[in-house]
Write an enzyme that holds these catalytic residues in place. Sequence first.
Site, PDB file in Angstrom:
ATOM      1  N   TYR A  58       9.013 -18.436  -5.373  1.00  0.00           N
ATOM      2  CA  TYR A  58      10.417 -18.332  -4.955  1.00  0.00           C
ATOM      3  C   TYR A  58      11.084 -17.125  -5.614  1.00  0.00           C
ATOM      4  CZ  TYR A  58       9.628 -23.146  -3.311  1.00  0.00           C
ATOM      5  OH  TYR A  58       9.132 -24.267  -2.697  1.00  0.00           O
ATOM      6  N   ILE A 238      13.896 -33.543  -1.752  1.00  0.00           N
ATOM      7  CA  ILE A 238      14.344 -32.446  -2.623  1.00  0.00           C
ATOM      8  C   ILE A 238      15.178 -31.430  -1.845  1.00  0.00           C
ATOM      9  CG2 ILE A 238      12.630 -32.605  -4.473  1.00  0.00           C
ATOM     10  CD1 ILE A 238      10.950 -30.483  -2.897  1.00  0.00           C
ATOM     11  N   LYS A 240      17.806 -28.571  -1.032  1.00  0.00           N
ATOM     12  CA  LYS A 240      18.300 -27.435  -1.810  1.00  0.00           C
ATOM     13  C   LYS A 240      19.764 -27.202  -1.460  1.00  0.00           C
ATOM     14  CE  LYS A 240      19.639 -23.017  -1.622  1.00  0.00           C
ATOM     15  NZ  LYS A 240      20.518 -22.324  -0.676  1.00  0.00           N
ATOM     16  N   SER A 241      20.591 -27.058  -2.483  1.00  0.00           N
ATOM     17  CA  SER A 241      21.946 -26.578  -2.233  1.00  0.00           C
ATOM     18  C   SER A 241      22.438 -25.747  -3.390  1.00  0.00           C
ATOM     19  CB  SER A 241      22.920 -27.729  -1.990  1.00  0.00           C
ATOM     20  OG  SER A 241      24.200 -27.144  -1.789  1.00  0.00           O
ATOM     21  N   ASN A 250      25.106 -34.730  -1.054  1.00  0.00           N
ATOM     22  CA  ASN A 250      23.702 -35.162  -1.010  1.00  0.00           C
ATOM     23  C   ASN A 250      23.484 -36.379  -1.904  1.00  0.00           C
ATOM     24  OD1 ASN A 250      23.338 -33.068   0.726  1.00  0.00           O
ATOM     25  ND2 ASN A 250      22.313 -31.713  -0.742  1.00  0.00           N
TER      26      ASN A 250
HETATM   27  P1  NAP Z   1      16.600 -27.954   2.978  1.00  0.00           P
HETATM   28  O1  NAP Z   1      16.783 -28.534   1.656  1.00  0.00           O
HETATM   29  O2  NAP Z   1      16.249 -28.836   4.123  1.00  0.00           O
HETATM   30  O3  NAP Z   1      17.921 -27.169   3.417  1.00  0.00           O
HETATM   31  C1  NAP Z   1      18.563 -26.226   2.607  1.00  0.00           C
HETATM   32  C2  NAP Z   1      19.760 -25.677   3.378  1.00  0.00           C
HETATM   33  O4  NAP Z   1      20.647 -26.748   3.709  1.00  0.00           O
HETATM   34  C3  NAP Z   1      20.546 -24.678   2.598  1.00  0.00           C
HETATM   35  O5  NAP Z   1      20.935 -23.654   3.485  1.00  0.00           O
HETATM   36  C4  NAP Z   1      21.778 -25.448   2.118  1.00  0.00           C
HETATM   37  O6  NAP Z   1      22.896 -24.615   2.075  1.00  0.00           O
HETATM   38  C5  NAP Z   1      21.943 -26.470   3.216  1.00  0.00           C
HETATM   39  N1  NAP Z   1      22.499 -27.722   2.705  1.00  0.00           N
HETATM   40  C6  NAP Z   1      21.988 -28.535   1.760  1.00  0.00           C
HETATM   41  N2  NAP Z   1      22.797 -29.592   1.579  1.00  0.00           N
HETATM   42  C7  NAP Z   1      23.826 -29.438   2.425  1.00  0.00           C
HETATM   43  C8  NAP Z   1      25.001 -30.190   2.697  1.00  0.00           C
HETATM   44  N3  NAP Z   1      25.243 -31.342   2.051  1.00  0.00           N
HETATM   45  N4  NAP Z   1      25.854 -29.727   3.650  1.00  0.00           N
HETATM   46  C9  NAP Z   1      25.609 -28.596   4.310  1.00  0.00           C
HETATM   47  N5  NAP Z   1      24.528 -27.817   4.086  1.00  0.00           N
HETATM   48  C10 NAP Z   1      23.648 -28.240   3.151  1.00  0.00           C
HETATM   49  O7  NAP Z   1      15.532 -26.770   2.992  1.00  0.00           O
HETATM   50  P2  NAP Z   1      14.554 -26.080   1.930  1.00  0.00           P
HETATM   51  O8  NAP Z   1      15.313 -25.342   0.900  1.00  0.00           O
HETATM   52  O9  NAP Z   1      13.531 -25.360   2.736  1.00  0.00           O
HETATM   53  O10 NAP Z   1      13.766 -27.324   1.278  1.00  0.00           O
HETATM   54  C11 NAP Z   1      14.178 -27.948   0.067  1.00  0.00           C
HETATM   55  C12 NAP Z   1      13.284 -27.555  -1.082  1.00  0.00           C
HETATM   56  O11 NAP Z   1      11.941 -27.954  -0.840  1.00  0.00           O
HETATM   57  C13 NAP Z   1      13.159 -26.050  -1.297  1.00  0.00           C
HETATM   58  O12 NAP Z   1      14.340 -25.494  -1.847  1.00  0.00           O
HETATM   59  C14 NAP Z   1      11.937 -25.989  -2.148  1.00  0.00           C
HETATM   60  O13 NAP Z   1      12.239 -26.351  -3.478  1.00  0.00           O
HETATM   61  C15 NAP Z   1      11.046 -27.029  -1.459  1.00  0.00           C
HETATM   62  N6  NAP Z   1      10.151 -26.465  -0.426  1.00  0.00           N
HETATM   63  C16 NAP Z   1       8.799 -26.548  -0.635  1.00  0.00           C
HETATM   64  C17 NAP Z   1       7.917 -26.018   0.294  1.00  0.00           C
HETATM   65  C18 NAP Z   1       6.447 -26.111   0.047  1.00  0.00           C
HETATM   66  O14 NAP Z   1       5.665 -25.456   0.756  1.00  0.00           O
HETATM   67  N7  NAP Z   1       6.004 -26.891  -0.907  1.00  0.00           N
HETATM   68  C19 NAP Z   1       8.397 -25.411   1.481  1.00  0.00           C
HETATM   69  C20 NAP Z   1       9.770 -25.388   1.684  1.00  0.00           C
HETATM   70  C21 NAP Z   1      10.648 -25.916   0.734  1.00  0.00           C
HETATM   71  P3  NAP Z   1      23.805 -24.463   0.740  1.00  0.00           P
HETATM   72  O15 NAP Z   1      22.930 -23.917  -0.324  1.00  0.00           O
HETATM   73  O16 NAP Z   1      24.867 -23.541   1.201  1.00  0.00           O
HETATM   74  O17 NAP Z   1      24.323 -25.844   0.427  1.00  0.00           O
END
Ligand code: NAP
Length: 282
Positions: A58, A238, A240-241, A250
């Site tokens: 990351y 998990i 992300k925000s 959340n």
């Molecule tokens: P996610 O958590 O599904 O979505 C993140 C997005 O949603 C961000 O743009 C965030 O914006 C927004 N968000 C979050 N809560 C919100 C709320 N209450 N209201 C409105 N918008 C909201 O996507 P992700 O970051 O891909 O996945 C989460 C975590 O999983 C990652 O950060 C990483 O740590 C892990 N991950 C792992 C892999 C792997 O291959 N192992 C792949 C992908 C992700 P704001 O920041 O503006 O709130």
Amino acid sequence: MTSDPIPTVALPGGARVPALGQGTWNMGDDPRRRADEVRALQTGLDLGLTLLDTAEMYGDGNSEELVGEAIRGRRDEVFLVSKVLPGHATRRGTVDACHASLRRLGTDRLDLYLLHWRGRVPLAETVQALEGLRQSGDIRAWGVSNFDPGDLRELAGVPGGEHVAANQVLYNLTRRGIEFDLLPEAQARGLPVMAYSPVEQGRLLGDAALRAVAARHGVPELQVALAWVLRQPGVIAIPKSGRAAHVRENRAALDLRLTEQDLRDLDAAFPPPRRPQALEML
Ligand code: NAP
């Protein structure tokens, strides 16, 4: 309103972790966002979302450095997860990558270290390295990510493979493939599934079915999407925000009880899998 206590999920080694943690992909990349991102993570810690998920990938270490800043002085409150890139996952490379992650995070141990996805290095070699890190105390446990049921079977046949502590995979309303096989198998053997991108990176916003359920409860749509992931036993979500207000929303997903009618409406809009599907990745 008072909140329910945070439910926990047991790892195979016995440690219990909160069922809702915090992701950090894309955090730490923009200096103008940094203070808000640190505040968001710390707000989450204050609310009990003490499982933090990061990776050497990351931002090429930016996320780990940001997490290091956010947890300074409160390391013992945190269950810290990071990941080794498959290209680094050789016997020596895994150890070097782990030590570099520890430096960026400003800590002497990871609670869980995951192989980010399968690459070309033989699994037996990576597992040997991970077991060595466990024995030296650099990591408390190790796991995998983006492993499908076939990968997990192969892992089970490798010396030490039985020590796998979690599998982190893509899971949300629009990515339900794991419900067919991977998830029930993991639940049956007590292997926690960490659901990444649980709100489909925000793309679920605006969906009509989700909006209707959210309106019934008077809550934001993504809270419903998160509560839906969290309804499954043995699953750790998990999201992300980088915004404290979103982190609070959340956290509140843990207090939202979806009804049978809600679940039926969501099933109609996002049908469950009827046959095995290739594991999706982001
Ligand atoms: P996610 O958590 O599904 O979505 C993140 C997005 O949603 C961000 O743009 C965030 O914006 C927004 N968000 C979050 N809560 C919100 C709320 N209450 N209201 C409105 N918008 C909201 O996507 P992700 O970051 O891909 O996945 C989460 C975590 O999983 C990652 O950060 C990483 O740590 C892990 N991950 C792992 C892999 C792997 O291959 N192992 C792949 C992908 C992700 P704001 O920041 O503006 O709130």
